[in-house]
Design a protein around this motif. Structure first.
Motif, PDB file in Angstrom:
ATOM      1  N   ASP A  74       0.809  -1.219   0.000  1.00  0.00           N
ATOM      2  CA  ASP A  74       0.000   0.000   0.000  1.00  0.00           C
ATOM      3  C   ASP A  74       0.841   1.268   0.000  1.00  0.00           C
ATOM      4  O   ASP A  74       0.582   2.202  -0.774  1.00  0.00           O
ATOM      5  N   TYR A 130       1.512   4.119  -3.021  1.00  0.00           N
ATOM      6  CA  TYR A 130       1.173   5.530  -2.825  1.00  0.00           C
ATOM      7  C   TYR A 130       2.372   6.424  -3.133  1.00  0.00           C
ATOM      8  O   TYR A 130       2.220   7.501  -3.717  1.00  0.00           O
ATOM      9  N   GLU A 166       1.029   8.212  -6.098  1.00  0.00           N
ATOM     10  CA  GLU A 166       0.224   9.187  -5.358  1.00  0.00           C
ATOM     11  C   GLU A 166      -1.258   8.836  -5.418  1.00  0.00           C
ATOM     12  O   GLU A 166      -2.128   9.702  -5.455  1.00  0.00           O
ATOM     13  N   GLU A 167      -1.527   7.545  -5.432  1.00  0.00           N
ATOM     14  CA  GLU A 167      -2.888   7.010  -5.381  1.00  0.00           C
ATOM     15  C   GLU A 167      -2.896   5.845  -4.403  1.00  0.00           C
ATOM     16  O   GLU A 167      -1.887   5.157  -4.241  1.00  0.00           O
ATOM     17  N   GLN A 168      -4.025   5.628  -3.770  1.00  0.00           N
ATOM     18  CA  GLN A 168      -4.123   4.498  -2.856  1.00  0.00           C
ATOM     19  C   GLN A 168      -4.485   3.230  -3.611  1.00  0.00           C
ATOM     20  O   GLN A 168      -5.261   3.270  -4.558  1.00  0.00           O
ATOM     21  N   TYR A 218      -0.302   8.271   5.090  1.00  0.00           N
ATOM     22  CA  TYR A 218       0.299   7.932   3.796  1.00  0.00           C
ATOM     23  C   TYR A 218       1.222   9.042   3.301  1.00  0.00           C
ATOM     24  O   TYR A 218       2.197   8.784   2.591  1.00  0.00           O
ATOM     25  N   GLU A 219       0.927  10.287   3.656  1.00  0.00           N
ATOM     26  CA  GLU A 219       1.707  11.416   3.138  1.00  0.00           C
ATOM     27  C   GLU A 219       3.160  11.380   3.594  1.00  0.00           C
ATOM     28  O   GLU A 219       4.040  11.932   2.927  1.00  0.00           O
TER      29      GLU A 219
END
Length: 260
Positions: free
Chosen positions: A130, A134, A138-140, A241-242
């Motif tokens: 995961d 990301y 830059e997407e889950q 996530y960032e």
């Protein structure tokens, strides 16, 4: 024993934590922590806040004798809603439960039978699937949330989803031994539905497995513990996530030089 002391002990045992670990987490000696569990020392406010954060609840919930901790609710529900017995709902709001299941089944079909892949190793592999995705796009991928604890990143929704999959006979839980240690394993009972995964997502999962699937739980845990997203959070916090964009060279999977 007073209700709060009993509650703390029950939460510790429920989460398989040692007295020594919680003592260290609170900045106390083990004998001092034991006094808290015995009801012979009052819990200070800052200590209560730390424990509440670790166990995923508020301070008020920590001191409620009938509150047993967060429960994952998979069906759609109002954010921050309460069930009749006042247990906090944790909604997998951004995660696609169906997609998480199919990713899990695909991973298990590829590496689930390997002796080194137990539940703990699986947690870390799902985390890197995961978070690496990301960082790169830059997407889950599944959008699952991961909790920072002393064992490493842990998918919050995993237990509830797995229980449902076991009940539906989609996976088979197995108790095993690995080098003398207890190990929980899962084997798939059906094929993953790859129609809901893109070719890019499947390729990405394969790359993560090729890189990490030969490592055992200890090696994966040590590797995860050196990753920036885990390092910058406290135990009990959901990992953002960032923070993946601040990784070091050893963990980064994105070539930022090509983007200059």
């Amino acid at each position: 024993m007073n209700p709060i002391a009993r509650k703390i002990r029950e939460l510790r045992e429920k989460n398989n934590l040692s007295q020594a670990y919680l003592a260290s987490y609170l900045g106390l000696s083990r004998p001092t922590y034991v006094l808290i569990e015995q009801g012979k020392r009052e819990l200070r406010l800052q200590e209560a806040k730390r424990l509440a954060s670790l166990f995923g609840m508020t301070v008020d919930q920590l001191v409620q004798a009938d509150y047993s901790g967060p429960k994952v609710i998979l069906e759609k529900a109002e954010p921050y809603g309460r069930s009749e017995n006042q247990r906090t709902r944790i909604i997998m709001d951004r995660a696609n439960v169906k997609k998480f299941k199919e990713v899990l089944l695909y991973v298990l079909s590829r590496i689930g039978a390997r002796p080194n892949i137990g539940e703990t190793a699986l947690y870390k592999i799902l985390y890197f699937i995961d978070f690496d995705y990301y960082e790169k796009y830059e997407e889950q991928l599944t959008g699952a949330r991961y909790l920072r604890n002393h064992f490493g990143p842990t998918p919050v929704e995993f237990k509830q989803i797995v229980e449902e999959m076991v009940e539906k006979r989609e996976i088979l839980p197995i108790k095993n031994k690995y080098f003398g240690f207890d190990q929980n394993k899962y084997l798939p009972l059906r094929e993953a539905d790859l129609s809901i995964l893109s070719a890019r997502e499947i390729k990405h999962i394969d790359e993560v497995l090729a890189r990490l699937a030969d490592k055992n739980a200890r090696e994966l845990t040590e590797y995860a513990h050196q990753d920036t997203p885990w390092l910058v959070h406290q135990d009990g916090e959901i990992i953002s996530y960032e923070t993946v964009f601040y990784r070091d060279v050893e963990h980064s999977v994105r070539n930022y030089q090509d983007e200059l």
